[in-house]
Design a protein around this motif. Structure first.
Motif, PDB file in Angstrom:
ATOM      1  N   ALA B 428       0.815  -1.214   0.000  1.00  0.00           N
ATOM      2  CA  ALA B 428       0.000   0.000   0.000  1.00  0.00           C
ATOM      3  C   ALA B 428       0.850   1.265   0.000  1.00  0.00           C
ATOM      4  CB  ALA B 428      -0.932   0.003   1.204  1.00  0.00           C
ATOM      5  N   GLY B 429       2.174   1.088  -0.030  1.00  0.00           N
ATOM      6  CA  GLY B 429       3.053   2.254  -0.128  1.00  0.00           C
ATOM      7  C   GLY B 429       3.415   2.887   1.201  1.00  0.00           C
ATOM      8  N   LEU B 430       3.225   2.151   2.303  1.00  0.00           N
ATOM      9  CA  LEU B 430       3.571   2.691   3.620  1.00  0.00           C
ATOM     10  C   LEU B 430       4.946   2.186   4.052  1.00  0.00           C
ATOM     11  CD1 LEU B 430       0.132   2.119   5.348  1.00  0.00           C
ATOM     12  CD2 LEU B 430       1.049   4.294   4.505  1.00  0.00           C
ATOM     13  N   PRO B 431       5.792   3.091   4.568  1.00  0.00           N
ATOM     14  CA  PRO B 431       7.143   2.684   4.962  1.00  0.00           C
ATOM     15  C   PRO B 431       7.142   1.689   6.129  1.00  0.00           C
ATOM     16  CG  PRO B 431       6.919   5.089   4.964  1.00  0.00           C
ATOM     17  CD  PRO B 431       5.550   4.521   4.813  1.00  0.00           C
ATOM     18  N   VAL B 432       8.172   0.861   6.149  1.00  0.00           N
ATOM     19  CA  VAL B 432       8.390  -0.090   7.240  1.00  0.00           C
ATOM     20  C   VAL B 432       9.836   0.077   7.694  1.00  0.00           C
ATOM     21  CG1 VAL B 432       8.588  -2.546   7.834  1.00  0.00           C
ATOM     22  CG2 VAL B 432       6.724  -1.769   6.353  1.00  0.00           C
ATOM     23  N   GLY B 433      10.041   0.112   8.997  1.00  0.00           N
ATOM     24  CA  GLY B 433      11.398   0.206   9.526  1.00  0.00           C
ATOM     25  C   GLY B 433      11.806  -1.069  10.234  1.00  0.00           C
ATOM     26  N   VAL B 434      13.099  -1.400  10.140  1.00  0.00           N
ATOM     27  CA  VAL B 434      13.612  -2.476  10.987  1.00  0.00           C
ATOM     28  C   VAL B 434      14.384  -1.837  12.132  1.00  0.00           C
ATOM     29  CG1 VAL B 434      13.744  -4.249   9.203  1.00  0.00           C
ATOM     30  CG2 VAL B 434      15.745  -2.795   9.655  1.00  0.00           C
ATOM     31  N   GLN B 435      14.436  -2.591  13.220  1.00  0.00           N
ATOM     32  CA  GLN B 435      15.110  -2.100  14.410  1.00  0.00           C
ATOM     33  C   GLN B 435      16.398  -2.895  14.629  1.00  0.00           C
ATOM     34  OE1 GLN B 435      13.843  -1.058  19.009  1.00  0.00           O
ATOM     35  NE2 GLN B 435      12.875  -2.795  18.064  1.00  0.00           N
ATOM     36  N   LEU B 436      17.491  -2.173  14.794  1.00  0.00           N
ATOM     37  CA  LEU B 436      18.746  -2.805  15.193  1.00  0.00           C
ATOM     38  C   LEU B 436      19.018  -2.389  16.637  1.00  0.00           C
ATOM     39  CD1 LEU B 436      20.906  -1.987  12.021  1.00  0.00           C
ATOM     40  CD2 LEU B 436      19.966  -4.228  12.644  1.00  0.00           C
ATOM     41  N   ILE B 437      19.266  -3.375  17.485  1.00  0.00           N
ATOM     42  CA  ILE B 437      19.525  -3.111  18.903  1.00  0.00           C
ATOM     43  C   ILE B 437      20.954  -3.548  19.204  1.00  0.00           C
ATOM     44  CG2 ILE B 437      18.818  -3.621  21.288  1.00  0.00           C
ATOM     45  CD1 ILE B 437      16.048  -4.374  20.202  1.00  0.00           C
ATOM     46  N   GLY B 438      21.690  -2.714  19.927  1.00  0.00           N
ATOM     47  CA  GLY B 438      23.080  -3.048  20.219  1.00  0.00           C
ATOM     48  C   GLY B 438      23.366  -3.125  21.707  1.00  0.00           C
ATOM     49  N   LYS B 439      24.606  -3.512  22.004  1.00  0.00           N
ATOM     50  CA  LYS B 439      25.073  -3.481  23.389  1.00  0.00           C
ATOM     51  C   LYS B 439      25.107  -2.044  23.867  1.00  0.00           C
ATOM     52  CE  LYS B 439      28.487  -6.829  22.325  1.00  0.00           C
ATOM     53  NZ  LYS B 439      29.754  -7.483  22.462  1.00  0.00           N
ATOM     54  N   ARG B 440      25.089  -1.864  25.161  1.00  0.00           N
ATOM     55  CA  ARG B 440      25.199  -0.507  25.690  1.00  0.00           C
ATOM     56  C   ARG B 440      26.491   0.108  25.176  1.00  0.00           C
ATOM     57  NH1 ARG B 440      24.831   0.676  31.196  1.00  0.00           N
ATOM     58  NH2 ARG B 440      24.327   2.721  30.396  1.00  0.00           N
ATOM     59  N   ARG B 441      26.398   1.320  24.730  1.00  0.00           N
ATOM     60  CA  ARG B 441      27.493   2.132  24.194  1.00  0.00           C
ATOM     61  C   ARG B 441      27.967   1.655  22.817  1.00  0.00           C
ATOM     62  NH1 ARG B 441      30.897   4.243  29.404  1.00  0.00           N
ATOM     63  NH2 ARG B 441      29.361   3.711  30.971  1.00  0.00           N
ATOM     64  N   ALA B 442      27.199   0.780  22.173  1.00  0.00           N
ATOM     65  CA  ALA B 442      27.580   0.343  20.822  1.00  0.00           C
ATOM     66  C   ALA B 442      26.822   1.153  19.780  1.00  0.00           C
ATOM     67  CB  ALA B 442      27.294  -1.147  20.654  1.00  0.00           C
ATOM     68  N   ASP B 443      26.419   2.349  20.127  1.00  0.00           N
ATOM     69  CA  ASP B 443      25.612   3.192  19.234  1.00  0.00           C
ATOM     70  C   ASP B 443      26.275   3.394  17.867  1.00  0.00           C
ATOM     71  OD1 ASP B 443      25.397   3.751  22.097  1.00  0.00           O
ATOM     72  OD2 ASP B 443      23.838   5.171  21.556  1.00  0.00           O
ATOM     73  N   ALA B 444      27.546   3.746  17.897  1.00  0.00           N
ATOM     74  CA  ALA B 444      28.243   4.049  16.637  1.00  0.00           C
ATOM     75  C   ALA B 444      28.383   2.788  15.785  1.00  0.00           C
ATOM     76  CB  ALA B 444      29.608   4.661  16.922  1.00  0.00           C
ATOM     77  N   GLN B 445      28.576   1.626  16.443  1.00  0.00           N
ATOM     78  CA  GLN B 445      28.678   0.374  15.691  1.00  0.00           C
ATOM     79  C   GLN B 445      27.369   0.066  14.967  1.00  0.00           C
ATOM     80  OE1 GLN B 445      30.044   1.072  18.561  1.00  0.00           O
ATOM     81  NE2 GLN B 445      31.705  -0.308  19.124  1.00  0.00           N
ATOM     82  N   LEU B 446      26.232   0.348  15.641  1.00  0.00           N
ATOM     83  CA  LEU B 446      24.927   0.108  15.012  1.00  0.00           C
ATOM     84  C   LEU B 446      24.766   0.980  13.774  1.00  0.00           C
ATOM     85  CD1 LEU B 446      22.138  -0.017  17.739  1.00  0.00           C
ATOM     86  CD2 LEU B 446      23.145  -1.921  16.483  1.00  0.00           C
ATOM     87  N   LEU B 447      25.130   2.255  13.918  1.00  0.00           N
ATOM     88  CA  LEU B 447      24.994   3.162  12.768  1.00  0.00           C
ATOM     89  C   LEU B 447      25.925   2.742  11.634  1.00  0.00           C
ATOM     90  CD1 LEU B 447      24.586   6.655  14.493  1.00  0.00           C
ATOM     91  CD2 LEU B 447      22.891   5.450  13.112  1.00  0.00           C
ATOM     92  N   ALA B 448      27.114   2.262  11.990  1.00  0.00           N
ATOM     93  CA  ALA B 448      28.057   1.808  10.958  1.00  0.00           C
ATOM     94  C   ALA B 448      27.482   0.616  10.195  1.00  0.00           C
ATOM     95  CB  ALA B 448      29.398   1.441  11.595  1.00  0.00           C
ATOM     96  N   LEU B 449      26.819  -0.273  10.924  1.00  0.00           N
ATOM     97  CA  LEU B 449      26.202  -1.439  10.287  1.00  0.00           C
ATOM     98  C   LEU B 449      25.098  -0.983   9.323  1.00  0.00           C
ATOM     99  CD1 LEU B 449      25.916  -4.528  10.089  1.00  0.00           C
ATOM    100  CD2 LEU B 449      24.379  -4.431  12.073  1.00  0.00           C
ATOM    101  N   ALA B 450      24.251  -0.076   9.812  1.00  0.00           N
ATOM    102  CA  ALA B 450      23.161   0.427   8.957  1.00  0.00           C
ATOM    103  C   ALA B 450      23.729   1.131   7.726  1.00  0.00           C
ATOM    104  CB  ALA B 450      22.272   1.381   9.750  1.00  0.00           C
ATOM    105  N   LYS B 451      24.784   1.903   7.938  1.00  0.00           N
ATOM    106  CA  LYS B 451      25.383   2.654   6.837  1.00  0.00           C
ATOM    107  C   LYS B 451      25.936   1.719   5.767  1.00  0.00           C
ATOM    108  CE  LYS B 451      29.200   5.639   6.983  1.00  0.00           C
ATOM    109  NZ  LYS B 451      29.904   6.698   7.711  1.00  0.00           N
ATOM    110  N   SER B 452      26.522   0.616   6.210  1.00  0.00           N
ATOM    111  CA  SER B 452      27.150  -0.307   5.256  1.00  0.00           C
ATOM    112  C   SER B 452      26.109  -0.969   4.359  1.00  0.00           C
ATOM    113  CB  SER B 452      27.967  -1.371   6.001  1.00  0.00           C
ATOM    114  OG  SER B 452      27.102  -2.259   6.690  1.00  0.00           O
ATOM    115  N   LEU B 453      24.862  -1.007   4.821  1.00  0.00           N
ATOM    116  CA  LEU B 453      23.804  -1.652   4.035  1.00  0.00           C
ATOM    117  C   LEU B 453      22.893  -0.642   3.355  1.00  0.00           C
ATOM    118  CD1 LEU B 453      22.531  -4.516   6.327  1.00  0.00           C
ATOM    119  CD2 LEU B 453      24.210  -4.613   4.514  1.00  0.00           C
TER     120      LEU B 453
END
Lengths: 96, 460
Positions: B428-453
């Motif tokens: 129907a054309g509505l966006p869907v998001g996936v959630q990536l959850i990381g270890k505490r203080r792994a914020d930058a690693q999560l963003l790096a993973l998302a960026k790579s994909l």
């Protein structure tokens, strides 16, 4: 399973310093009843010997020097936020 | 794919004028409660004259209207604070301004950030960026929509149980809820102090990295902040990622599961290992959340008493009436629900059965996450069980509304970083998001993973 009565709603409103209209109190009674029934599912969990988690920072006490910091604010600026003020003092309605 | 970069080498005044013109063209979405035009143009002129510079030189942004910021009232989308002109600015806003960014307006939210659709705003709901008959999500709905509509390249939000991730998912943008303690909450209207976090909306991971690296760090004005640990990083190759089975149940719409599985396939194609994992406490997380958070809400919102600031009822005769009527008139029904549930679970006779039991259950949830993170670098699942729902669909049933948070509250209770990444649309054309959850203080690693994909951006 009804747990929240009309009297309970009035008691909770009083604890919460909320003066509710009758209509809103009736609606909230139903909502609170549903919510309490939902959160009641935690009673089935065995938590014997489990310590509670109140915060997730890993920080212990955080100390600072005991010096005055006005955070860049003046008393006047804060009094200005009050609904009513006279000569740099907050004015409140007479209630006695 | 940084969008912020496009703004850096242009006239700040032009950037601000264009953003404000675009905001005006899109008024029908009701994403913004106010524009800070005068102040924004003054600051932009200073940027163009070389008086202000930095990594966000001349870049316009929007803040959720529970951030104290100059140039317009800070209302928290409530009658209580309708005329509240902040005497100070949030640390997050100050840090962005110090890097040359320019706040152009304040975004709509559920009043006091209580809600998952922005329908609890005292000033009317925000419409979804992809379908005006649907909700924006919430509580940071306005911030998500201004980002999705390209009015500004980034916007700030707060996330207590999903209030950044869910609207990001509903509007096809990136949303980051950082580890608890990453960004100072000083100057943000408090909701639930043990899970309140500050994050941002962007259209790509690189921009989120930049904004987060500026906002992060210890603030003596918020004693829960952690020493700055956020630093953009390269993606770690061959990660082990857990697909949370409990987030892929029948209750989650098939197309949401499909988009999640497609993202999993991309992770595998990129050389990562994805395995199904179990998080049995997930099913209790929402009940824990709706005990702990109302308890903290009832305490944090006790300050609104009609005396020192905020709305005051007229013609009151007793002190109880001054408090009771000011609060009754200043809060929306959802605020009252949460305050009263908080009073209930904290009251004598119920404290052990509800509040204490919830905090013990929270420990069990944290332990399950810790156990998973001994084996896995990150966890993945959908953000919400459904795409944006119709306006009005859930307003009569608070539990139904709360269920939209069922997959976002676990990370909040455990203080973990979690991001919402655009993962395509439904038929129907509505966006869907996936959630990536990381270890505490792994914020930058999560963003790096998302960026790579990073794939083709979801286009409106």
């Amino acid at each position: 399973m009804t747990q929240i009565s009309r009297d309970d709603v009035q008691h909770l409103a009083q604890l919460s310093s909320l003066q509710l209209s009758d209509d809103e109190a009736d609606g909230l009674r139903v909502d609170l009843d549903n919510i309490v029934n939902y959160i009641h599912q935690l009673s089935e969990l065995d938590t014997t010997g489990v310590e509670p988690t109140y915060q997730v920072t890993d920080l212990q006490n955080v100390w600072r020097d005991d010096v005055v910091d006005d955070y860049g604010l003046t008393g006047q600026a804060l009094v200005k936020l009050a609904p009513d003020a006279v000569e740099n003092q907050i004015k409140v309605p007479k209630v006695l | 794919m940084s969008k912020i970069a496009d703004y850096l080498n242009q006239s700040a005044v032009e950037n601000v004028k264009q953003a404000i013109a675009k905001a005006r063209q899109n008024e029908s979405y009701h994403a913004l409660l106010s524009l800070t035009e005068t102040r924004a143009l003054e600051r932009a002129a200073k940027v163009d004259n070389g008086l202000i510079g930095g990594r966000l030189k001349g870049v316009p942004f929007v803040v959720k209207d529970n951030f104290l910021a100059f140039g317009a009232p800070t209302t928290a989308a409530s009658k209580m604070l309708e005329n509240f002109n902040a005497p100070l600015q949030a640390t997050a806003v100050e840090k962005l301004e110090a890097e040359g960014a320019i706040c152009i307006g304040k975004a709509n939210l559920d009043a006091f950030a209580h809600g998952g659709s922005t329908e609890n705003s005292a000033f009317g709901p925000t419409k979804n960026a992809f379908d005006q008959t649907r909700v924006a999500g919430g509580s940071s709905g306005g911030s998500a929509v201004v980002t999705a509509l390209d009015i500004v390249p980034f916007a700030l939000g707060s996330d207590t149980g999903g209030s950044i991730r869910e609207p990001a998912s509903f509007n096809g943008v990136y949303g980051i809820k950082p580890s608890y303690g990453t960004v100072s909450r000083y100057g943000v209207v408090a909701m639930a102090s043990s899970t309140d976090t500050i994050g941002c909306f962007t259209t790509n991971a690189a921009d989120a990295e930049l904004v987060m690296s500026i906002m992060s760090g210890r603030d003596p004005k918020d004693m829960t902040t952690l020493p700055d640990f956020f630093a953009p990083t390269a993606v770690k190759p061959s990660q082990r990622i857990g697909l949370v089975k409990d987030f892929m149940s029948e209750g989650v719409e098939p197309e949401v599961r499909d988009r999640t599985n497609e993202y999993v396939a991309k992770l595998r194609a990129a050389g990562h290992t994805v395995e199904e994992v179990e998080l049995p406490m997930a099913k209790y997380a929402l009940a824990v959340y709706y005990i702990v958070v109302p308890a903290e809400v009832s305490s944090n919102l006790a300050r609104y008493d009609g005396v020192r600031y905020g709305h005051r009822a007229e013609a009151v005769k007793t002190l109880a009436e001054l408090y009771g009527r000011s609060r009754d008139e200043g809060f929306v029904t959802e605020n009252k629900r949460r305050i009263m549930i908080g009073s209930y679970v904290l009251s004598s006779g119920f404290f052990d059965a509800y509040y204490l039991q919830a905090q013990k259950a929270r420990t069990l949830l944290v332990n399950e996450f810790d156990q998973l993170f001994t084996d896995y670098d990150a966890l993945i699942g959908p953000v919400a069980p459904m795409p944006a729902f119709a306006l009005g669909a859930n307003t009569a049933d608070p539990i139904k509304m709360y269920l939209a948070d069922i997959m976002t509250v676990p990370a909040s209770l455990a203080g973990l970083p979690a991001i919402s990444v655009p993962a395509g649309k439904t038929s129907a054309g509505l966006p869907v998001g996936v959630q990536l959850i990381g270890k505490r203080r792994a914020d930058a690693q999560l963003l790096a993973l998302a960026k790579s994909l990073e794939c083709d951006e979801v286009k409106n």
